[in-house]
Design a protein around this motif. Structure first.
Motif, PDB file in Angstrom:
ATOM      1  N   VAL A   6      -7.870  -3.882  -2.862  1.00 35.63           N
ATOM      2  CA  VAL A   6      -9.325  -3.895  -2.628  1.00 35.63           C
ATOM      3  C   VAL A   6     -10.022  -4.764  -3.667  1.00 35.63           C
ATOM      4  N   ARG A   7      -9.643  -4.617  -4.923  1.00 38.11           N
ATOM      5  CA  ARG A   7     -10.307  -5.395  -5.975  1.00 38.11           C
ATOM      6  C   ARG A   7     -10.008  -6.886  -5.862  1.00 38.11           C
ATOM      7  N   GLU A   8      -8.856  -7.227  -5.303  1.00 39.65           N
ATOM      8  CA  GLU A   8      -8.550  -8.640  -5.060  1.00 39.65           C
ATOM      9  C   GLU A   8      -9.410  -9.231  -3.943  1.00 39.65           C
ATOM     10  N   HIS A   9     -10.085  -8.366  -3.182  1.00 38.92           N
ATOM     11  CA  HIS A   9     -10.936  -8.803  -2.075  1.00 38.92           C
ATOM     12  C   HIS A   9     -12.401  -8.476  -2.349  1.00 38.92           C
ATOM     13  N   ALA A  10     -12.771  -8.535  -3.614  1.00 41.48           N
ATOM     14  CA  ALA A  10     -14.132  -8.150  -4.013  1.00 41.48           C
ATOM     15  C   ALA A  10     -15.197  -9.003  -3.339  1.00 41.48           C
ATOM     16  N   GLU A  11     -14.869 -10.270  -3.039  1.00 40.49           N
ATOM     17  CA  GLU A  11     -15.869 -11.139  -2.420  1.00 40.49           C
ATOM     18  C   GLU A  11     -16.106 -10.776  -0.959  1.00 40.49           C
ATOM     19  N   LEU A  12     -15.231  -9.957  -0.383  1.00 38.25           N
ATOM     20  CA  LEU A  12     -15.354  -9.573   1.025  1.00 38.25           C
ATOM     21  C   LEU A  12     -15.732  -8.114   1.213  1.00 38.25           C
ATOM     22  N   LEU A  13     -15.502  -7.293   0.196  1.00 44.26           N
ATOM     23  CA  LEU A  13     -15.708  -5.848   0.324  1.00 44.26           C
ATOM     24  C   LEU A  13     -16.728  -5.384  -0.717  1.00 44.26           C
ATOM     25  N   PRO A  14     -17.939  -5.042  -0.292  1.00 46.64           N
ATOM     26  CA  PRO A  14     -18.953  -4.576  -1.236  1.00 46.64           C
ATOM     27  C   PRO A  14     -18.476  -3.339  -2.007  1.00 46.64           C
ATOM     28  N   LEU A  51       0.832  -1.205   0.000  1.00 45.93           N
ATOM     29  CA  LEU A  51       0.000   0.000   0.000  1.00 45.93           C
ATOM     30  C   LEU A  51       0.865   1.252   0.000  1.00 45.93           C
ATOM     31  N   ALA A  52       1.911   1.225  -0.796  1.00 44.25           N
ATOM     32  CA  ALA A  52       2.822   2.373  -0.860  1.00 44.25           C
ATOM     33  C   ALA A  52       2.233   3.522  -1.668  1.00 44.25           C
ATOM     34  N   GLU A  53       1.305   3.215  -2.558  1.00 53.38           N
ATOM     35  CA  GLU A  53       0.694   4.268  -3.385  1.00 53.38           C
ATOM     36  C   GLU A  53      -0.752   3.877  -3.690  1.00 53.38           C
ATOM     37  N   PRO A  54      -1.580   4.835  -4.147  1.00 54.50           N
ATOM     38  CA  PRO A  54      -3.006   4.540  -4.334  1.00 54.50           C
ATOM     39  C   PRO A  54      -3.285   3.349  -5.239  1.00 54.50           C
ATOM     40  N   GLY A  55      -2.486   3.162  -6.283  1.00 55.93           N
ATOM     41  CA  GLY A  55      -2.705   2.027  -7.175  1.00 55.93           C
ATOM     42  C   GLY A  55      -2.615   0.700  -6.456  1.00 55.93           C
TER      43      GLY A  55
END
Length: 204
Positions: free
Chosen positions: A41-49, A31-35
């Protein structure tokens, strides 16, 4: 991630694991930069609406990094009397500050209790966001709070294999390392240390 842990435990642990060994003796930060946050977050789509449409900016990155610092500080407390991860052992947030950080973030989206009672099942009460979807910091903070208050907390350990900075959930009583490669490195390091001491004793 093992199937034996629930969604809250998984997301809290995965957030902490965005600090990792870089393979060259140092520490890498996913998490060194916004990208990096967008990807995580997108890799955790099944957990994060809403993760599929999430795009991080500098403010979101700062908020999540603050949360991660709080989570890692409370992980360090949870593994006592064992040692914390060496990645941040010398610069952990004070526990009251870490608790306040998580509580403040969790309050960013109000919730109400919602009852469900399916046929043949026990009634269940869950917290549901009021109005718009909860912001990312609130989701992450609530997951961390749920994990820290759960029985899974007692299975949390810091891996102390050479060069590892990870926390892990102990899957069986004899597990010492986060993964087999760490166990192999630790055994090699112990072997070399025994030989070094033997050679030193022989030379004295």
């Amino acid at each position: 991630m093992a199937d034996s842990i629930d969604a809250d435990t998984r997301i809290a642990l995965d957030l902490a694991l965005t600090i990792r060994h870089d393979g060259q003796g140092g520490v890498a930060d996913d998490l060194a930069e916004p990208g990096g946050l967008t990807t995580w977050v997108r890799e955790h789509a099944e957990l994060l609406p809403g993760a599929d449409a999430f795009i991080a900016d500098a403010a979101a990155l700062a908020a999540v990094r603050d949360l991660r610092a709080a989570v890692r500080a409370l992980f360090a407390r949870a593994v006592r009397p064992g040692d914390p991860s060496p990645a941040d052992a010398a610069r952990l947030l004070p526990v009251p500050q870490a608790v306040l950080c998580l509580n403040t973030a969790a309050a960013l989206a109000p919730t109400v209790p919602v009852l469900t009672w399916d046929d043949g099942a026990e009634p269940v009460v869950r917290r549901q966001a009021v109005g718009a979807a909860a912001p990312l910091p609130a989701l992450l903070a609530r997951a961390a709070l749920a994990f820290l208050a759960s029985p899974d907390r007692s299975r949390l350990h810091a891996c102390h294999a050479p060069r590892c900075v990870r926390y892990f959930i102990k899957e069986h009583p004899r597990q010492e390392w986060c993964k087999p490669s760490c166990g192999n490195r630790a055994r090699v390091a112990r072997h070399h240390e025994r030989h070094r001491k033997s050679a030193q004793a022989a030379g004295d």
